[in-house]
Design a protein around this motif. Structure first.
Motif, PDB file in Angstrom:
ATOM      1  N   GLN A 277       0.829  -1.196   0.000  1.00 37.60           N
ATOM      2  CA  GLN A 277       0.000   0.000   0.000  1.00 37.60           C
ATOM      3  C   GLN A 277       0.871   1.256   0.000  1.00 37.60           C
ATOM      4  O   GLN A 277       0.616   2.214  -0.743  1.00 37.60           O
ATOM      5  N   GLY A 278       1.899   1.263   0.830  1.00 36.29           N
ATOM      6  CA  GLY A 278       2.804   2.409   0.891  1.00 36.29           C
ATOM      7  C   GLY A 278       3.541   2.632  -0.417  1.00 36.29           C
ATOM      8  O   GLY A 278       3.751   3.776  -0.839  1.00 36.29           O
ATOM      9  N   LEU A 279       3.919   1.530  -1.070  1.00 39.55           N
ATOM     10  CA  LEU A 279       4.613   1.641  -2.355  1.00 39.55           C
ATOM     11  C   LEU A 279       3.699   2.251  -3.408  1.00 39.55           C
ATOM     12  O   LEU A 279       4.104   3.119  -4.185  1.00 39.55           O
ATOM     13  N   HIS A 280       2.436   1.817  -3.433  1.00 37.27           N
ATOM     14  CA  HIS A 280       1.492   2.338  -4.410  1.00 37.27           C
ATOM     15  C   HIS A 280       1.201   3.820  -4.187  1.00 37.27           C
ATOM     16  O   HIS A 280       1.027   4.579  -5.142  1.00 37.27           O
ATOM     17  N   GLU A 281       1.161   4.238  -2.924  1.00 38.63           N
ATOM     18  CA  GLU A 281       0.909   5.652  -2.640  1.00 38.63           C
ATOM     19  C   GLU A 281       2.127   6.508  -2.985  1.00 38.63           C
ATOM     20  O   GLU A 281       1.984   7.644  -3.446  1.00 38.63           O
ATOM     21  N   THR A 282       3.317   5.974  -2.765  1.00 34.26           N
ATOM     22  CA  THR A 282       4.539   6.717  -3.089  1.00 34.26           C
ATOM     23  C   THR A 282       4.704   6.872  -4.596  1.00 34.26           C
ATOM     24  O   THR A 282       5.194   7.898  -5.083  1.00 34.26           O
ATOM     25  N   TYR A 283       4.279   5.855  -5.328  1.00 38.51           N
ATOM     26  CA  TYR A 283       4.406   5.877  -6.792  1.00 38.51           C
ATOM     27  C   TYR A 283       3.028   5.819  -7.450  1.00 38.51           C
ATOM     28  O   TYR A 283       2.792   5.041  -8.374  1.00 38.51           O
ATOM     29  N   GLU A 284       2.130   6.661  -6.977  1.00 33.99           N
ATOM     30  CA  GLU A 284       0.769   6.645  -7.502  1.00 33.99           C
ATOM     31  C   GLU A 284       0.725   7.041  -8.982  1.00 33.99           C
ATOM     32  O   GLU A 284      -0.181   6.629  -9.713  1.00 33.99           O
ATOM     33  N   ASP A 285       1.710   7.813  -9.438  1.00 31.46           N
ATOM     34  CA  ASP A 285       1.763   8.177 -10.856  1.00 31.46           C
ATOM     35  C   ASP A 285       2.031   6.956 -11.726  1.00 31.46           C
ATOM     36  O   ASP A 285       1.422   6.780 -12.792  1.00 31.46           O
ATOM     37  N   ILE A 286       2.915   6.082 -11.261  1.00 31.53           N
ATOM     38  CA  ILE A 286       3.229   4.868 -12.022  1.00 31.53           C
ATOM     39  C   ILE A 286       2.072   3.877 -11.956  1.00 31.53           C
ATOM     40  O   ILE A 286       1.751   3.209 -12.946  1.00 31.53           O
ATOM     41  N   LYS A 292      -3.438   2.123 -17.505  1.00 33.17           N
ATOM     42  CA  LYS A 292      -3.742   2.512 -18.879  1.00 33.17           C
ATOM     43  C   LYS A 292      -3.102   1.584 -19.912  1.00 33.17           C
ATOM     44  O   LYS A 292      -3.292   1.775 -21.125  1.00 33.17           O
ATOM     45  N   CYS A 293      -2.328   0.606 -19.452  1.00 33.22           N
ATOM     46  CA  CYS A 293      -1.684  -0.321 -20.377  1.00 33.22           C
ATOM     47  C   CYS A 293      -2.747  -1.164 -21.104  1.00 33.22           C
ATOM     48  O   CYS A 293      -3.824  -1.438 -20.560  1.00 33.22           O
ATOM     49  N   PRO A 304       3.113  -4.576 -26.418  1.00 34.58           N
ATOM     50  CA  PRO A 304       2.588  -3.415 -27.165  1.00 34.58           C
ATOM     51  C   PRO A 304       1.536  -2.683 -26.330  1.00 34.58           C
ATOM     52  O   PRO A 304       0.864  -3.285 -25.491  1.00 34.58           O
ATOM     53  N   GLY A 305       1.429  -1.405 -26.551  1.00 35.24           N
ATOM     54  CA  GLY A 305       0.429  -0.620 -25.835  1.00 35.24           C
ATOM     55  C   GLY A 305       0.743  -0.415 -24.367  1.00 35.24           C
ATOM     56  O   GLY A 305      -0.165  -0.194 -23.556  1.00 35.24           O
ATOM     57  N   ALA A 307       1.641   1.746 -21.466  1.00 35.85           N
ATOM     58  CA  ALA A 307       1.611   3.176 -21.148  1.00 35.85           C
ATOM     59  C   ALA A 307       2.850   3.617 -20.379  1.00 35.85           C
ATOM     60  O   ALA A 307       3.299   4.762 -20.505  1.00 35.85           O
ATOM     61  N   VAL A 308       3.420   2.705 -19.569  1.00 34.46           N
ATOM     62  CA  VAL A 308       4.614   3.042 -18.793  1.00 34.46           C
ATOM     63  C   VAL A 308       5.806   3.257 -19.731  1.00 34.46           C
ATOM     64  O   VAL A 308       6.519   4.256 -19.629  1.00 34.46           O
ATOM     65  N   LYS A 309       6.021   2.307 -20.652  1.00 32.40           N
ATOM     66  CA  LYS A 309       7.137   2.431 -21.601  1.00 32.40           C
ATOM     67  C   LYS A 309       7.003   3.680 -22.461  1.00 32.40           C
ATOM     68  O   LYS A 309       7.981   4.395 -22.705  1.00 32.40           O
ATOM     69  N   GLU A 310       5.770   3.938 -22.897  1.00 28.15           N
ATOM     70  CA  GLU A 310       5.533   5.121 -23.740  1.00 28.15           C
ATOM     71  C   GLU A 310       5.865   6.404 -22.978  1.00 28.15           C
ATOM     72  O   GLU A 310       6.420   7.350 -23.537  1.00 28.15           O
ATOM     73  N   SER A 311       5.513   6.444 -21.681  1.00 27.76           N
ATOM     74  CA  SER A 311       5.786   7.637 -20.863  1.00 27.76           C
ATOM     75  C   SER A 311       7.277   7.835 -20.640  1.00 27.76           C
ATOM     76  O   SER A 311       7.765   8.961 -20.605  1.00 27.76           O
ATOM     77  N   ILE A 312       8.010   6.726 -20.479  1.00 26.20           N
ATOM     78  CA  ILE A 312       9.459   6.820 -20.314  1.00 26.20           C
ATOM     79  C   ILE A 312      10.104   7.332 -21.602  1.00 26.20           C
ATOM     80  O   ILE A 312      10.965   8.226 -21.582  1.00 26.20           O
ATOM     81  N   GLU A 313       9.667   6.776 -22.720  1.00 24.87           N
ATOM     82  CA  GLU A 313      10.246   7.170 -24.023  1.00 24.87           C
ATOM     83  C   GLU A 313       9.942   8.621 -24.375  1.00 24.87           C
ATOM     84  O   GLU A 313      10.760   9.304 -24.994  1.00 24.87           O
ATOM     85  N   SER A 314       8.762   9.099 -23.940  1.00 24.81           N
ATOM     86  CA  SER A 314       8.391  10.486 -24.252  1.00 24.81           C
ATOM     87  C   SER A 314       8.963  11.477 -23.243  1.00 24.81           C
ATOM     88  O   SER A 314       8.873  12.692 -23.446  1.00 24.81           O
TER      89      SER A 314
END
Length: 369
Positions: A277-286, A292-293, A304-305, A307-314
């Motif tokens: 739970q603490g990990l998810h709250e600390t990295y709620e953006d991820i 969205k994947c 394919p598709g 969303a995490v990889k696309e965000s890193i690349e962009s």
């Protein structure tokens, strides 16, 4: 061990409706007659400092409480409210039980053990201190944040010794970018920068805990808040640009404003438990990106598709932040698997103690007749 000055009331010690309700439940048990609530304000080598209204004294854990404790979490810690008894004119009390904790911040014990170590109990806000010198470490902050958020405690980051960094506003921005949605304050005990703003956020009657690695300036910060030197401090080493470890025990102090602060020893190692739970709250953006994947079981590797990889690349998600998350996720998953494997053994050991005591009581009763 020294004992602090008396507090005016239980409320001044942090007593609230939560503890009152549980205390009333305890008083229904006739075996608790003569026991009074007290707060643990200090701990050192198995001996505790306790405080009640207008009195402070030392105490030790009752044999029965220690015998039935299956793990360290079952024993008192600084910040706990306990029920204790004290014979007339006795300088030492006996701690019989612990009232349910409103919050509890833990870490895994140093080394390879699985037992949890309590850092502080019943706190309202954690102040994670890091310094603007060689001790500065953003990855370490993620660990502290994960543990604190898993406990449900509010958190704030304090960047100390900013007088040592020429462009500390830029460093503050760096911290804020690494820990979004967290209050970050820069302070200096030397130049007094940021102290007034920081003190305004300390709420009277609330309990704060100061957490951080050795030498980041926790004791110096507490001395500034108290307006006097109550904790030993060490000068920064010119050779390493690091402060030296000074605090060796946990204590709860009261500021003149009515704010309660728990000081803790510097943590040289901070192992996480199964703090999902603490990990998810600390990295709620991820976590939000993962939702969205294209595939619900996306491993964020080659699918394919993703969303995490696309965000890193962009460039929307920093690769460093992603690597921190992956590392902590592996550690949390490992601890969860380890805990689930040992939980049955711990439970079995506790029931073995209970059955053994029951047999002893049964034999004693036979002899009494």
């Amino acid at each position: 061990m020294t004992v602090a000055k008396p507090f005016e009331s239980l409320a001044a010690l942090g007593w609230n409706d939560f503890f009152e309700a549980h205390y009333q439940q305890f008083t229904k048990d006739p075996t608790t007659s003569g026991q009074q609530p007290a707060r643990i304000i200090g701990e050192e080598r198995g001996l505790f400092s306790l405080a009640v209204a207008r009195d402070t004294f030392l105490g030790s854990v009752a044999g029965r409480l220690r015998y039935f404790s299956g793990e360290r979490l079952d024993l008192p810690a600084v910040g706990d409210w306990v029920l204790c008894s004290r014979a007339d004119h006795s300088a030492r009390a006996i701690i019989h039980s612990i009232l349910p904790r409103q919050t509890c911040i833990t870490r895994k014990q140093a080394g390879n053990g699985i037992e949890d170590q309590i850092l502080a109990a019943n706190v309202d806000r954690a102040l994670i201190v890091t310094s603007a010198n060689a001790e500065f470490n953003l990855a370490r902050l993620q660990r502290y944040l994960t543990a604190v958020r898993d406990s449900g405690v509010a958190v704030e980051i304090v960047l100390s010794k900013v007088d040592l960094y020429p462009d500390y506003p830029a460093l503050l921005d760096q911290v804020k970018a690494a820990v979004p949605n967290v209050v970050v304050t820069g302070v200096s005990a030397v130049s007094r920068v940021g102290l007034e703003e920081f003190q305004r956020r300390l709420i009277p009657g609330h309990t704060f805990v100061v957490l951080g690695s050795s030498g980041v300036g926790k004791s110096t910060l507490l001395n500034c808040l108290m307006g006097q030197k109550i904790m030993a401090t060490s000068e920064i080493s010119d050779f390493e640009d690091k402060g030296r470890h000074t605090t060796s025990a946990r204590h709860l102090f009261a500021l003149s404003t009515g704010v309660l602060v728990i000081d803790t020893p510097g943590l040289r190692e901070f192992r996480l438990g199964g703090f999902e739970q603490g990990l998810h709250e600390t990295y709620e953006d991820i976590v939000a990106l993962s939702a969205k994947c294209k595939f619900s079981d996306c491993s964020h590797q080659n699918e394919p598709g993703c969303a995490v990889k696309e965000s890193i690349e962009s460039g929307l998600l920093a690769e460093t932040r992603w690597s921190w998350y992956v590392k902590l996720q592996k550690e949390v998953d490992y601890q969860k698997r380890k805990e689930s494997g040992d939980q049955a053994g711990n439970s079995k050991a506790r029931w073995k103690k209970i059955h053994k005591l029951a047999k002893q009581i049964s034999k004693r009763k036979k002899w009494e007749f």
